[in-house]
Scaffold this active site. Structure first.
Site, PDB file in Angstrom:
ATOM      1  N   ARG A 192       0.800  -1.225   0.000  1.00 41.14           N
ATOM      2  CA  ARG A 192       0.000   0.000   0.000  1.00 41.14           C
ATOM      3  C   ARG A 192       0.833   1.277   0.000  1.00 41.14           C
ATOM      4  O   ARG A 192       0.327   2.348  -0.329  1.00 41.14           O
ATOM      5  CB  ARG A 192      -0.990  -0.029   1.168  1.00 41.14           C
ATOM      6  N   TYR A 229     -27.692   0.658 -17.194  1.00 40.43           N
ATOM      7  CA  TYR A 229     -28.424  -0.565 -16.839  1.00 40.43           C
ATOM      8  C   TYR A 229     -29.921  -0.495 -17.153  1.00 40.43           C
ATOM      9  O   TYR A 229     -30.725  -1.118 -16.470  1.00 40.43           O
ATOM     10  CB  TYR A 229     -28.193  -0.893 -15.357  1.00 40.43           C
ATOM     11  N   HIS A 361      -2.446 -12.346 -16.621  1.00 40.86           N
ATOM     12  CA  HIS A 361      -3.857 -12.270 -16.216  1.00 40.86           C
ATOM     13  C   HIS A 361      -4.740 -12.907 -17.283  1.00 40.86           C
ATOM     14  O   HIS A 361      -4.653 -12.553 -18.456  1.00 40.86           O
ATOM     15  CB  HIS A 361      -4.292 -10.814 -16.053  1.00 40.86           C
ATOM     16  N   ALA A 362      -5.594 -13.824 -16.862  1.00 40.39           N
ATOM     17  CA  ALA A 362      -6.448 -14.507 -17.816  1.00 40.39           C
ATOM     18  C   ALA A 362      -7.424 -13.524 -18.464  1.00 40.39           C
ATOM     19  O   ALA A 362      -7.963 -12.642 -17.798  1.00 40.39           O
ATOM     20  CB  ALA A 362      -7.238 -15.607 -17.113  1.00 40.39           C
ATOM     21  N   HIS A 391     -14.638 -19.918 -17.212  1.00 41.03           N
ATOM     22  CA  HIS A 391     -15.027 -18.511 -17.145  1.00 41.03           C
ATOM     23  C   HIS A 391     -14.669 -17.796 -18.461  1.00 41.03           C
ATOM     24  O   HIS A 391     -15.510 -17.115 -19.058  1.00 41.03           O
ATOM     25  CB  HIS A 391     -14.334 -17.828 -15.964  1.00 41.03           C
ATOM     26  N   GLU A 392     -13.441 -17.964 -18.894  1.00 39.72           N
ATOM     27  CA  GLU A 392     -12.992 -17.273 -20.113  1.00 39.72           C
ATOM     28  C   GLU A 392     -13.747 -17.785 -21.343  1.00 39.72           C
ATOM     29  O   GLU A 392     -14.140 -17.010 -22.214  1.00 39.72           O
ATOM     30  CB  GLU A 392     -11.482 -17.432 -20.311  1.00 39.72           C
ATOM     31  N   HIS A 395     -16.979 -16.113 -21.929  1.00 41.90           N
ATOM     32  CA  HIS A 395     -16.897 -14.854 -22.687  1.00 41.90           C
ATOM     33  C   HIS A 395     -16.860 -15.139 -24.185  1.00 41.90           C
ATOM     34  O   HIS A 395     -17.559 -14.509 -24.973  1.00 41.90           O
ATOM     35  CB  HIS A 395     -15.627 -14.085 -22.310  1.00 41.90           C
ATOM     36  N   GLU A 419     -19.800 -11.530 -17.311  1.00 39.01           N
ATOM     37  CA  GLU A 419     -18.947 -12.192 -16.320  1.00 39.01           C
ATOM     38  C   GLU A 419     -19.604 -13.441 -15.740  1.00 39.01           C
ATOM     39  O   GLU A 419     -18.943 -14.262 -15.107  1.00 39.01           O
ATOM     40  CB  GLU A 419     -18.613 -11.210 -15.190  1.00 39.01           C
ATOM     41  N   ARG A 495     -15.415  -0.564   3.931  1.00 38.73           N
ATOM     42  CA  ARG A 495     -14.847  -1.895   4.195  1.00 38.73           C
ATOM     43  C   ARG A 495     -15.375  -2.434   5.520  1.00 38.73           C
ATOM     44  O   ARG A 495     -15.697  -3.609   5.633  1.00 38.73           O
ATOM     45  CB  ARG A 495     -13.319  -1.799   4.245  1.00 38.73           C
ATOM     46  N   HIS A 519      -8.267  -2.577 -10.120  1.00 43.43           N
ATOM     47  CA  HIS A 519      -9.363  -1.964 -10.863  1.00 43.43           C
ATOM     48  C   HIS A 519      -9.538  -0.474 -10.595  1.00 43.43           C
ATOM     49  O   HIS A 519     -10.219   0.207 -11.354  1.00 43.43           O
ATOM     50  CB  HIS A 519     -10.668  -2.699 -10.566  1.00 43.43           C
ATOM     51  N   ARG A 528     -20.082  -4.879 -11.926  1.00 40.91           N
ATOM     52  CA  ARG A 528     -20.339  -6.036 -12.789  1.00 40.91           C
ATOM     53  C   ARG A 528     -20.005  -7.358 -12.095  1.00 40.91           C
ATOM     54  O   ARG A 528     -20.685  -8.360 -12.308  1.00 40.91           O
ATOM     55  CB  ARG A 528     -19.521  -5.908 -14.080  1.00 40.91           C
ATOM     56  N   TYR A 529     -18.998  -7.365 -11.263  1.00 39.59           N
ATOM     57  CA  TYR A 529     -18.592  -8.617 -10.617  1.00 39.59           C
ATOM     58  C   TYR A 529     -19.562  -8.993  -9.499  1.00 39.59           C
ATOM     59  O   TYR A 529     -19.818 -10.169  -9.268  1.00 39.59           O
ATOM     60  CB  TYR A 529     -17.165  -8.520 -10.093  1.00 39.59           C
TER      61      TYR A 529
HETATM   62 ZN   LIG Z   1     -14.373 -12.342 -17.046  1.00 38.70          ZN
END
Ligand SMILES: [Zn+2]
Length: 620
Positions: A192, A229, A361-362, A391-392, A395, A419, A495, A519, A528-529
């Site tokens: 951090r 949305y 990163h995938a 997951h990929e 997409h 996602e 948090r 992000h 979105r997640y």
């Molecule tokens: Zn994804």
């Protein structure tokens, strides 16, 4: 680790307006983009035909630009060199300027009575830029420079730990594997430190982008994001709160159980029972998914015999990275989807090349908005990557399903849909399915359910409040409710409120802890997640209902269900062409997002947690 899955959205599906670039010919093309309107008589406004022509030309131009941009970004991501990095940065600036120009051009169509599909395209063009620059001279370039600095400060960030220089991705492994709270605190705090210096840049980015958003008619960037949305921006915020309310009791029970288990291990000094949990001892740099804690919190009686170790199974059966991808493809094929094209196998990056630096990163790509779909991963033969592959691929299959839509509709019904597709398939990787494909010899009995559900909950339920609060924080930042002086306190207030966690030490006045999460400096929207975590269970339950499953929800696998697959494909084919409730209804029969499938899925775990927590002091 975990962030690979979360990162993907930046490059996949919903990428239309996130990822793209331009070519040198932009200026020349621009000339031809919108001449019709000015050709109208001075007193008449634009006609429907004018708008049609404008949109058609914009789509043609963007199609070309996005393809070129994908190629440039692919080249960079699979071969990191200073030249490729510069090309990507240059693209970013040109594209933002172009998108802003197109978005601003739509303003003159306000008040024109348009057919719904055309109006929808105009809205997408106007609201689809993630971080808009104002049209003032130099603004797009300043914004792009800031964003490149923010992004590279993150990805090149390093810490010194026990005499060695540790890069970002390895700090994540330390947070997963270390057990000593003092060392965890050290790594957590040092990572951090890197973010502190980016606060001024971030604050300036917020100023410029807000100006851009206001120019386009939004209150601020957060308002613009919430407007994507098919409902009023405030109604959307209320909708996320409603969904959170459905799953909050499950989260609170999980948090309480984990707190007590960690207290047993670490004692009252490190884990006092009357306080939120220390953020650095949850097995993850951001305390967003707690899978590594499984051994600390596993239900009594859980043993190797009654739990399924996917890592060991894949290795034991000699799976290779390619075989893992083929197995994923086979699942989709069993639902009636066409096999992946040859180019997918020729062009994807499945394993880490040895001769160059790449972005591991995938991610999933749709290079030409048509057939050229690919994944980019550095696959390890383990359970986590096996799920990530699904997951990929989700997409990629989504992208292919909507390939015949016009360009501006080539996207998820909303970004949460994109996602959720592959994760919904991955929920179907049950022990029963593993046996069907020869991975597992014998399916554990009911005693194996609780261990599996606990593993799932540590990933998926632990994630929910984090998935919600990242953008709650950014909405407050963009609206001005938080200022640079209060960025950090505001972050920790959320948090604590949602996750029930606290920092391991008092945060210094100049701290910028949200900047330590990918992000934020990279400006990837996060709601979105959260939505995808809700939707994947909703899709999964709808699929299981359609095949007539009447056992416990978490044991359902719809492998081989071609009829269901056809309906699923029909939903995917719609892309972004209509309001998402219409699209959702096609497959699930309901027009609302709904967290109740999560509750059904985890019911046995909820019962267990409630019993365990009976005499405990829960809450914070
Ligand atoms: Zn994804």
């Amino acid at each position: 680790m975990t962030s690979t899955k979360l990162l993907t959205g930046a490059l996949a599906g919903a990428s239309l307006l996130v990822l793209a670039a331009c070519e040198e010919k932009t200026e020349a093309v621009k000339e031809t983009a919108a001449p019709e309107v000015s050709a109208e008589p001075a007193d008449a406004g634009p006609t429907t035909d004018d708008v049609k022509t404008f949109i058609l030309e914009a789509e043609m131009e963007l199609d070309r630009m996005f393809t070129r941009s994908s190629e440039i970004n692919w080249q960079y991501a699979t071969d990191i060199t200073p030249e490729h990095e510069a090309a990507v940065a240059e693209d970013g600036a040109i594209l933002t300027a172009k998108m802003v120009e197109l978005a601003n051009a739509t303003k003159k169509f306000q008040g024109v009575d348009l057919p719904p599909a055309l109006q929808r395209k105009v809205n997408i063009l106007r609201g689809g830029i993630t971080i808009p620059a104002p049209s003032t001279e130099g603004a797009a370039v300043e914004l792009s420079n800031i964003n490149t600095r923010l992004s590279s400060a993150y990805s090149t960030g390093k810490i010194n730990f026990e005499g060695a220089e540790v890069p970002q991705n390895q700090t994540e492994l330390l947070m997963r594997d270390l057990k000593d709270p003092a060392k965890l605190e050290e790594v957590w705090t040092k990572w951090r430190e890197n973010a502190k210096v980016t606060k001024a840049d971030y604050a300036r980015m917020v100023e410029i982008a807000n100006e851009g958003a206001r120019e386009l008619g939004y209150k601020d960037v957060g308002d613009m994001w919430r407007s994507g949305y098919d409902m009023d921006a405030d109604a959307f915020a209320a909708e996320t709160d409603r969904l959170w309310g459905q799953v909050e009791p499950l989260y609170k029970n999980l948090q309480c159980h984990v707190k007590y288990k960690l207290n047993e291990q670490y004692g009252d000094d490190v884990v006092p029972l009357d306080k939120p949990i220390r953020a650095d001892i949850l097995g993850n740099m951001w305390a967003q998914q707690w899978g590594p804690l499984y051994d600390n919190v596993k239900p009594e009686g859980a043993s190797d015999e009654n739990s399924v170790d996917l890592d060991a199974l894949l290795e034991g059966k000699g799976y290779t990275p390619i075989k893992m991808v083929e197995t994923g493809e086979n699942f989709f094929s069993s639902l009636g989807f066409e096999p992946l094209p040859d180019t997918f196998w020729e062009r994807s990056q499945f394993v880490k090349p040895e001769d160059r630096e790449v972005v591991c990163h995938a991610s999933a790509w749709d290079i030409d908005n048509r057939e050229d779909i690919r994944i980019k991963m550095c696959i390890n033969v383990d359970g986590e990557d096996f799920r990530t592959i699904h997951h990929e691929l989700g997409h990629n299959y989504y992208q292919r399903a909507y390939k015949d839509q016009p360009l501006l509709f080539k996207s998820g019904a909303h970004d949460g849909f994109h996602e959720a597709i592959g994760d919904m398939i991955a929920l179907s990787i049950t022990p029963e399915y593993m046996k069907q494909i020869g991975l597992l010899e014998e399916v554990p009995g009911a005693e194996g359910d609780l261990p599996l559900l606990m593993q799932q909950a540590l990933e998926k339920i632990a994630f929910l409040p984090f998935g919600l609060l990242v953008d709650k924080w950014r909405w407050q930042v963009f609206s001005g409710e938080l200022t640079p002086d209060t960025y950090n306190d505001g972050w920790w207030a959320l948090r604590e409120q949602y996750q029930g966690i606290r920092p391991p030490n008092e945060r210094p006045a100049d701290a910028f802890d949200p900047g330590s999460k990918y992000h934020v400096p990279n400006n990837v929207p996060y709601t979105r997640y959260f939505l995808a975590h809700i939707l994947q269970f909703q899709f999964y339950k709808a699929a299981c209902d359609q095949i007539g499953w009447d056992g416990p929800l978490h044991r359902c696998s719809f492998y081989g269900a071609a009829e269901m697959g056809e309906k699923f494909n029909a939903m995917m084919e719609m892309g972004q062409s209509q309001p998402w409730p219409d699209t959702l209804e096609l497959f699930t029969g309901t027009r609302e997002m709904d967290g109740s499938a999560i509750i059904s899925y985890f019911q046995p775990l909820m019962d267990y947690l409630e019993e365990e927590n009976q005499d405990r002091q829960c809450g914070w």
